[in-house]
Design a protein around this motif. Structure first.
Motif, short mmCIF file in Angstrom:
data_model
loop_
_atom_site.label_atom_id
_atom_site.label_comp_id
_atom_site.label_asym_id
_atom_site.label_seq_id
_atom_site.Cartn_x
_atom_site.Cartn_y
_atom_site.Cartn_z
N HIS A 1 0.87 -1.18 0.00
CA HIS A 1 0.00 0.00 0.00
C HIS A 1 0.91 1.23 0.00
CE1 HIS A 1 -2.84 3.06 1.41
NE2 HIS A 1 -3.76 2.28 0.89
N GLY A 2 0.96 1.91 -1.12
CA GLY A 2 1.89 3.02 -1.30
C GLY A 2 1.83 4.09 -0.22
N ALA A 3 0.64 4.59 0.08
CA ALA A 3 0.52 5.67 1.07
C ALA A 3 0.95 5.19 2.45
CB ALA A 3 -0.92 6.20 1.11
N PHE A 4 0.58 3.98 2.83
CA PHE A 4 0.97 3.42 4.12
C PHE A 4 2.50 3.35 4.21
CE2 PHE A 4 2.18 -0.71 6.16
CZ PHE A 4 1.95 -0.35 7.48
N GLU A 5 3.12 2.80 3.19
CA GLU A 5 4.57 2.66 3.19
C GLU A 5 5.26 4.02 3.20
OE1 GLU A 5 5.39 0.02 -0.08
OE2 GLU A 5 4.12 -1.53 0.81
N GLU A 6 4.78 4.95 2.39
CA GLU A 6 5.39 6.28 2.32
C GLU A 6 5.27 7.02 3.65
OE1 GLU A 6 3.66 8.51 -0.87
OE2 GLU A 6 4.06 6.90 -2.31
N GLU A 7 4.09 7.05 4.20
CA GLU A 7 3.85 7.85 5.41
C GLU A 7 4.40 7.19 6.67
OE1 GLU A 7 2.98 10.85 5.26
OE2 GLU A 7 2.05 10.99 3.30
N CYS A 8 4.04 5.95 6.91
CA CYS A 8 4.41 5.29 8.16
C CYS A 8 5.90 4.96 8.20
CB CYS A 8 3.57 4.05 8.37
SG CYS A 8 1.79 4.43 8.41
N ALA A 9 6.43 4.46 7.10
CA ALA A 9 7.83 4.05 7.08
C ALA A 9 8.78 5.25 6.96
CB ALA A 9 8.08 3.07 5.95
N SER A 10 8.25 6.44 6.83
CA SER A 10 9.14 7.61 6.76
C SER A 10 9.72 7.95 8.14
CB SER A 10 8.41 8.83 6.17
OG SER A 10 7.41 9.28 7.05
N CYS A 11 9.06 7.45 9.21
CA CYS A 11 9.54 7.72 10.58
C CYS A 11 9.95 6.46 11.33
CB CYS A 11 8.47 8.44 11.38
SG CYS A 11 8.10 10.08 10.76
N HIS A 12 9.35 5.34 11.03
CA HIS A 12 9.63 4.08 11.72
C HIS A 12 9.31 2.93 10.79
CE1 HIS A 12 5.29 3.54 12.24
NE2 HIS A 12 5.23 4.75 12.74
N MET A 13 9.65 1.75 11.18
CA MET A 13 9.30 0.58 10.38
C MET A 13 7.78 0.54 10.24
SD MET A 13 9.95 -3.44 11.18
CE MET A 13 8.41 -3.73 12.04
N ALA A 14 7.31 0.24 9.06
CA ALA A 14 5.87 0.10 8.84
C ALA A 14 5.44 -1.24 9.42
CB ALA A 14 5.55 0.19 7.36
N PRO B 1 11.63 -1.84 23.17
CA PRO B 1 10.90 -2.99 22.62
C PRO B 1 10.27 -2.73 21.25
CG PRO B 1 10.31 -2.65 24.91
CD PRO B 1 11.13 -1.46 24.49
N VAL B 2 10.08 -1.48 20.89
CA VAL B 2 9.44 -1.17 19.62
C VAL B 2 10.43 -1.26 18.44
CG1 VAL B 2 9.75 1.35 19.61
CG2 VAL B 2 7.69 0.34 18.61
#
Length: 152
Positions: free
Chosen positions: A26-39, A128-129
């Motif tokens: 999911h492009g938006a999920f990967e772009e937004e969430c993985a820009s700061c931490h592992m998706a 732990p995260v």
């Protein structure tokens, strides 16, 4: 005897698969969430948890992760569609609010109960995260025991 062996092999295969999360694209999920931490795989939290988290992105664990409404709605739909069910274990905290931290789910706690508090504080792990510190294939959705390497 053959039936017993077949059953044992099936149970082994199912348990080995239990720590692998298929990561739908999911492009938006990967772009937004993985820009700061592992998706994180959507299956790690219950749908109610993802709805609550995505509903308050202005206060996302101490950061403002706000998105435009269209993008937020698309990511929320993706997370809810692929959310975990029974596999996540606990879905609400003591006050009845949806859990927002994967590290607070019953599944996480059960899988990590033998990890000493001092281990989480190692400079190589930090918290732990930080799944990728020990689970070498976490970014690909593989949390199986065979891919664990707890750093010193």
């Amino acid at each position: 005897m053959k039936r017993l062996i077949a059953t044992a092999l099936l149970l082994f295969a199912v348990s080995a698969h239990a720590d692998n999360y298929r990561l739908p694209k999911h492009g938006a999920f990967e772009e937004e969430c993985a820009s700061c931490h592992m998706a994180f795989p959507p299956q790690m939290l219950h749908a109610d948890s993802w709805r609550a988290m995505m509903g308050d992105l202005a206060h996302h664990f101490g950061s403002d992760a706000s998105l435009d409404e269209k993008r937020r709605a698309a990511i929320t739909d993706f997370l809810v569609t692929h959310a975990g069910g029974r596999k996540t274990g606990t879905t609400r905290d003591a006050s009845g609010k949806p859990l927002l931290r994967i590290t607070e789910t019953a599944r996480f706690e059960r899988k990590h109960r033998e990890i000493a508090a001092a281990t989480w504080k190692r400079a190589s792990i930090k918290s732990p995260v930080n799944c990728t510190a020990c689970h070498r294939q976490a970014a690909a959705g593989d949390y199986s025991e065979r891919s664990i390497n707890i750093p010193k």
